[in-house]
Design a protein around this motif. Structure first.
Motif, PDB file in Angstrom:
ATOM      1  N   ARG A  56      25.603  48.949  69.526  1.00 23.93           N
ATOM      2  CA  ARG A  56      26.964  49.032  70.064  1.00 23.93           C
ATOM      3  C   ARG A  56      27.984  48.654  68.991  1.00 23.93           C
ATOM      4  N   LYS A  57      27.687  47.575  68.270  1.00 21.59           N
ATOM      5  CA  LYS A  57      28.629  47.097  67.253  1.00 21.59           C
ATOM      6  C   LYS A  57      28.813  48.126  66.142  1.00 21.59           C
ATOM      7  N   ILE A  58      27.699  48.685  65.635  1.00 21.54           N
ATOM      8  CA  ILE A  58      27.807  49.658  64.555  1.00 21.54           C
ATOM      9  C   ILE A  58      28.443  50.949  65.065  1.00 21.54           C
ATOM     10  N   GLY A  59      28.165  51.297  66.321  1.00 19.71           N
ATOM     11  CA  GLY A  59      28.820  52.464  66.899  1.00 19.71           C
ATOM     12  C   GLY A  59      30.326  52.292  66.936  1.00 19.71           C
ATOM     13  N   ARG A  60      30.763  51.097  67.306  1.00 17.70           N
ATOM     14  CA  ARG A  60      32.202  50.821  67.338  1.00 17.70           C
ATOM     15  C   ARG A  60      32.792  50.870  65.929  1.00 17.70           C
ATOM     16  N   LEU A  61      32.054  50.335  64.955  1.00 10.69           N
ATOM     17  CA  LEU A  61      32.537  50.319  63.579  1.00 10.69           C
ATOM     18  C   LEU A  61      32.715  51.735  63.029  1.00 10.69           C
ATOM     19  N   LEU A  62      31.746  52.605  63.285  1.00 10.45           N
ATOM     20  CA  LEU A  62      31.779  53.952  62.711  1.00 10.45           C
ATOM     21  C   LEU A  62      32.676  54.917  63.481  1.00 10.45           C
ATOM     22  N   THR A  63      32.965  54.592  64.742  1.00  9.08           N
ATOM     23  CA  THR A  63      33.856  55.447  65.528  1.00  9.08           C
ATOM     24  C   THR A  63      35.239  55.489  64.881  1.00  9.08           C
TER      25      THR A  63
END
Length: 311
Positions: free
Chosen positions: A67-74
């Motif tokens: 979730r965290k990396i998804g938020r970062l890359l979004t």
């Protein structure tokens, strides 16, 4: 074979924007029994008892990390490495690539199989190239399930990419009038600094590829010209490449890491793709480009927005 983590289930409804679980009372892995258990500081991201970080007491789950990396890359140029969560209100999650190797073992009449799972593998590469890459990473840092290398990766995700450097809701004591400034800072670094390293053979970095398919060099492609970063040998001969960090040669049949923000005349050995500040391997090849070098998220952010001297 390589596969994408199957964490995108309909049961994931919404992302929580609160603090990570405090892990209160969990023993410290680094203090070897001298810490009575994690006691969160009132505002610093450390244990009051031993002053170690939470990553030394209790790691976040795979789903929390994704979730965290998804938020970062979004919202970045690498948003293709994320996927929308069904029922998640538009939230995106990291499409972490796993690699599973199954090797037959001859044991008499009925064969058995030895299965090795890498909890992360470079995206968009063939299994052969992915395995070559892993062999060039120090064994104790290879993210094989159930090993110290897998734990090391998860600690580095917490250490190098702290959630409070990207999510204002996870920052304690942030004044209301400071929220727009932080949101603008996050948007700016996604646009100007954030990147994900690309694994390829020397001279093949940056070649076009179809989404979700390994990179392939066009059949009619000419050999890459010698790079200007210190390529060795006679320019009339086949191009040779050197690592940007150690300056040693990069064999033509051995994978290297490219950072798109550096340009494709520069490449790094897999073990040399390190943060310019802490000199630790960049977890999942996620980097922030600054002053002509890759940085981890933590040290990039604090170089521009100084944090508490402890955390």
């Amino acid at each position: 074979m390589a596969q994408v983590a199957k964490d995108l289930n309909p049961g994931v409804k919404k992302m929580s924007l609160g603090q990570l679980p405090p892990a209160r009372g969990v023993a410290c892995l680094g203090c070897q029994g001298s810490c009575p258990g994690f006691e969160p500081h009132s505002w610093r991201k450390i244990c009051r008892s031993c002053r170690c970080g939470q990553e030394e007491h209790c790691l976040s789950s795979d789903l929390e990390d994704d979730r965290k990396i998804g938020r970062l890359l979004t919202g970045s140029t690498h948003a293709s490495l994320t996927a929308r969560v069904r029922g998640g209100g538009g939230v995106r999650i990291y499409k972490r690539n796993r690699m599973i190797m199954t090797n037959p073992i001859a044991t008499g009449k009925d064969p058995t199989f030895d299965t090795i799972t890498y909890e992360w593998a470079p995206p968009g590469v063939t299994q052969k190239l992915g395995l070559q890459y892993m062999e060039l990473v120090p064994k104790e840092k290879q993210p094989v399930t159930g090993t110290e290398g897998a734990l090391y990766r998860r600690r580095q995700l917490m250490r190098q990419l702290p959630v409070y450097d990207q999510d204002p809701a996870c920052c304690r004591g942030l004044a209301e009038d400071e929220l727009p400034a932080m949101e603008a800072f996050v948007k700016q670094y996604k646009s100007e600094a954030l990147g994900v390293g690309e694994v390829a053979l020397p001279g093949q970095g940056g070649l076009p590829r179809e989404d979700g398919k390994p990179q392939q060099k066009p059949e009619a492609a000419e050999p890459a010209a010698p790079a200007t970063n210190g390529s060795l040998g006679d320019p009339s001969k086949e191009a040779e490449y050197v690592c940007e960090l150690c300056k040693a040669a990069a064999p033509a049949d051995s994978p290297v890491v490219y950072a798109g923000r550096a340009g494709y005349a520069k490449q790094w050995h897999p073990a040399c793709f390190l943060c310019a500040r802490c000199r630790e391997p960049l977890v999942d090849l996620i980097y922030f480009w600054k002053d002509g070098a890759p940085w981890c998220g933590r040290h990039y952010c604090e170089s521009l927005r100084p944090r508490c001297s402890v955390r």
